[in-house]
Design a protein around this motif. Structure first.
Motif, short mmCIF file in Angstrom:
data_model
loop_
_atom_site.label_atom_id
_atom_site.label_comp_id
_atom_site.label_asym_id
_atom_site.label_seq_id
_atom_site.Cartn_x
_atom_site.Cartn_y
_atom_site.Cartn_z
N VAL A 161 18.73 56.60 91.17
CA VAL A 161 19.16 56.10 92.47
C VAL A 161 20.51 56.70 92.83
CG1 VAL A 161 19.84 54.02 93.74
CG2 VAL A 161 17.87 53.96 92.20
N ASP A 162 20.66 57.06 94.10
CA ASP A 162 21.94 57.54 94.60
C ASP A 162 23.00 56.47 94.33
OD1 ASP A 162 24.15 58.36 96.04
OD2 ASP A 162 23.08 58.69 97.91
N PRO A 163 24.06 56.80 93.60
CA PRO A 163 25.10 55.80 93.30
C PRO A 163 25.65 55.12 94.54
CG PRO A 163 25.45 57.77 91.99
CD PRO A 163 24.35 58.10 92.96
N ALA A 164 25.57 55.78 95.70
CA ALA A 164 26.09 55.18 96.94
C ALA A 164 25.27 53.97 97.38
CB ALA A 164 26.11 56.22 98.05
N ARG A 165 24.03 53.86 96.87
CA ARG A 165 23.17 52.71 97.22
C ARG A 165 23.33 51.55 96.25
NH1 ARG A 165 17.81 54.55 96.50
NH2 ARG A 165 17.25 52.37 96.84
N ILE A 166 24.11 51.73 95.18
CA ILE A 166 24.27 50.69 94.18
C ILE A 166 25.60 49.98 94.37
CG2 ILE A 166 24.37 50.17 91.71
CD1 ILE A 166 22.82 52.80 91.23
N VAL A 167 25.55 48.66 94.41
CA VAL A 167 26.76 47.84 94.52
C VAL A 167 26.82 46.93 93.30
CG1 VAL A 167 28.05 46.18 95.90
CG2 VAL A 167 26.58 47.86 97.03
N THR A 168 27.85 47.03 92.51
CA THR A 168 27.98 46.18 91.32
C THR A 168 28.67 44.87 91.68
OG1 THR A 168 28.10 48.12 89.87
CG2 THR A 168 28.86 46.03 88.96
N ILE A 169 27.94 43.78 91.51
CA ILE A 169 28.47 42.44 91.77
C ILE A 169 28.16 41.57 90.56
CG2 ILE A 169 28.49 40.44 93.30
CD1 ILE A 169 27.41 42.20 95.53
N PRO A 170 29.10 41.37 89.66
CA PRO A 170 28.83 40.54 88.49
C PRO A 170 28.46 39.11 88.88
CG PRO A 170 30.89 41.74 88.24
CD PRO A 170 30.48 41.89 89.66
N ARG A 171 27.67 38.47 88.07
CA ARG A 171 27.39 37.05 88.28
C ARG A 171 28.69 36.26 88.28
NH1 ARG A 171 22.09 36.11 84.40
NH2 ARG A 171 20.59 37.16 85.77
N GLY A 172 28.65 35.13 88.96
CA GLY A 172 29.87 34.35 89.10
C GLY A 172 29.82 33.02 88.38
N VAL A 173 30.97 32.56 87.98
CA VAL A 173 31.12 31.24 87.37
C VAL A 173 31.81 30.33 88.38
CG1 VAL A 173 32.20 29.93 85.50
CG2 VAL A 173 31.27 32.23 85.06
N ASP A 174 31.30 29.14 88.53
CA ASP A 174 31.92 28.14 89.40
C ASP A 174 33.16 27.60 88.67
OD1 ASP A 174 32.70 25.91 90.85
OD2 ASP A 174 30.64 25.28 91.28
N LEU A 175 34.31 28.11 89.04
CA LEU A 175 35.53 27.79 88.30
C LEU A 175 36.00 26.36 88.53
CD1 LEU A 175 37.44 31.15 88.80
CD2 LEU A 175 36.33 30.32 86.72
N ALA A 176 35.49 25.70 89.56
CA ALA A 176 35.82 24.29 89.76
C ALA A 176 34.99 23.42 88.83
CB ALA A 176 35.60 23.90 91.21
N ALA A 177 33.70 23.73 88.72
CA ALA A 177 32.83 22.97 87.82
C ALA A 177 33.13 23.30 86.36
CB ALA A 177 31.37 23.26 88.13
N PHE A 178 33.37 24.59 86.08
CA PHE A 178 33.67 25.01 84.72
C PHE A 178 35.19 25.08 84.55
CE2 PHE A 178 29.28 26.08 85.01
CZ PHE A 178 28.80 25.93 83.72
N GLN A 374 30.06 35.51 95.86
CA GLN A 374 29.63 35.13 97.20
C GLN A 374 30.20 36.07 98.26
OE1 GLN A 374 31.10 31.08 96.98
NE2 GLN A 374 29.04 30.25 96.76
N GLU A 375 31.48 36.35 98.18
CA GLU A 375 32.09 37.25 99.16
C GLU A 375 31.47 38.63 99.10
OE1 GLU A 375 36.29 37.34 98.68
OE2 GLU A 375 36.57 35.21 99.06
N ALA A 376 31.26 39.14 97.90
CA ALA A 376 30.73 40.49 97.75
C ALA A 376 29.29 40.58 98.23
CB ALA A 376 30.83 40.93 96.29
N THR A 377 28.48 39.55 97.93
CA THR A 377 27.07 39.57 98.36
C THR A 377 26.95 39.49 99.87
OG1 THR A 377 26.41 38.50 96.27
CG2 THR A 377 24.83 38.46 98.10
N LEU A 378 27.72 38.60 100.49
CA LEU A 378 27.68 38.51 101.95
C LEU A 378 28.23 39.76 102.62
CD1 LEU A 378 26.83 35.62 101.34
CD2 LEU A 378 28.37 34.84 103.13
N SER A 379 29.13 40.45 101.94
CA SER A 379 29.63 41.71 102.47
C SER A 379 28.53 42.78 102.48
CB SER A 379 30.83 42.20 101.65
OG SER A 379 31.94 41.35 101.82
#
Length: 388
Positions: A161-178, A374-379
């Motif tokens: 895949v063209d690297p320009a089509r790949i966006v790395t967004i690590p999974r997130g931890v809910d820092l308020a709950a955790f 969340q911010e990265a995915t919505l972006s």
């Protein structure tokens, strides 16, 4: 953290097999929360499951279908159902999160002329040409989200895949709950009582994962069988997870425990409903997966709760755990190495383990927050919607 991109008047359709328990399902919920907070409509095509109530509370709209089936007839029916949803609900973008429903979602999105996003959630198994072709749908998004740097490299290598089509967004931890400060002693005591460890003063190790062979429960049993009796007398290991119908595997684990004479040292417990409290109810967390984890949510959540983690040295775990700073990484599938890491972690004592835990929390705050995901995915959504 910045503001969420504006999605007012936009309808986003996620497609996932079910709403049970796992990294895919948790990310569906987190992105649902963000879409609603950004003023959009969060739709989901799925067969549903135990997390439906939480999904409803977040403001999501469920369109029930058999999104887990691989039957070609069902896939074609799902394509038609998805096309109808896209038209009737005026869907602006489709986001697929699993292979079988992704084929239906891809066809529906292309036919209806809406952007199509995929999240590559795992290093899907299979080396045959047919299996690679089946897996390839997860690399066919207009943009492809990789949930770790390791997965991004895997996508580039396997699917070219063209690297320009790949966006790395690590999974997130809910820092308020955790958040260690948010977990009351009563919650911790309730978890330990559920494990039958109320008042037990032994050092507790926890391996929280669904009961399936590659998550490493058998490896952990073997590792503990290599420890000396005086070492075993001071600790207890809890294997906590849902068997998800794998009763024979659960029974085989118990048989191995009994055959090793570890029935007082290793306990098999049900699925954990209060993961933050469970992390605080143990001193050391294990995640010795024998296959590479795409990300390794357990390690990140445990670190957020200021607990040192021992993981296998492959996959996304190399990103979530820093050797010697937030925990330990050991050779995959090596029971002797795992036993040595457990022994060494215990020998560090509570003060040093506490320092590792605090460093782990700081690492997660910097790189693996839910808000960042969340911010990265919505972006990603906003980028494709503006291109249209």
């Amino acid at each position: 953290m910045g503001e969420l991109p504006d999605l007012k008047g936009r309808a986003i359709l996620q497609v996932a097999p079910e709403l049970s328990a796992g990294g895919v399902e948790r990310t569906v919920l987190e992105v649902t929360e963000a879409i609603v907070a950004a003023g959009g409509r969060a739709l989901l095509a799925s067969r549903g499951g135990r997390l439906e109530d939480e999904f409803d509370r977040l403001g999501g709209e469920l369109f029930r279908m058999d999104a887990k089936s691989r039957n070609p007839v069902t896939l074609k029916l799902n394509e038609g159902r998805l096309r109808a949803i896209i038209r009737e609900e005026k869907v602006d973008l489709v986001h697929a999160r699993s292979r079988a429903p992704a084929w239906s979602a891809l066809a529906a999105a292309r036919a209806e002329g809406v952007p199509f996003v995929t999240t590559y959630h795992g290093a899907y198994s299979g080396t045959s040409g047919l299996k690679k072709a089946y897996n390839s749908v997860m690399a066919k998004g207009d943009l492809v989200i990789a949930n770790s740097q390791w997965i991004a490299a895997h996508i580039r290598q396997v699917h070219e895949v063209d690297p320009a089509r790949i966006v790395t967004i690590p999974r997130g931890v809910d820092l308020a709950a955790f958040d260690p400060a948010a977990v009351s002693p009563a919650r911790i005591e309730a978890v330990r009582a559920g494990w039958g460890l109320a008042g037990d003063k032994r050092l507790t190790l926890l391996l929280p994962a669904r009961l399936t062979e590659w998550k490493g429960q058998g490896l952990a049993i073997e590792a503990l069988s290599l420890l000396a009796q005086d070492e075993l007398a001071c600790l207890v290991l809890v294997l906590a997870g849902d068997a998800q119908g794998r009763t024979k595997y659960a029974e085989s684990l118990q048989a191995r425990i009994d055959a090793s004479g570890l029935e007082r040292t290793i306990l098999i417990a049900p699925h954990i409903s209060d993961m933050p409290a469970a992390c605080r109810a143990a001193e050391i967390i294990l995640a010795p997966s024998t296959r590479p984890e795409a990300f390794g949510r357990v390690a990140a959540e445990a670190a957020a709760m200021q607990r040192p983690v021992i993981v296998s040295e492959h996959g996304g775990a190399r990103e979530t755990v820093i050797e010697g700073e937030t925990g330990s990484r050991v050779a995959p599938g090596d029971a002797r190495a795992l036993a040595g890491a457990i022994r060494a972690m215990i020998a560090l004592g509570p003060e040093v383990r506490g320092a590792l835990g605090r460093a782990g929390r700081a690492h997660v705050e910097r790189h693996f927050s839910k808000r960042g995901l969340q911010e990265a995915t919505l972006s990603v959504y906003k980028r494709l919607l503006e291109q249209g």
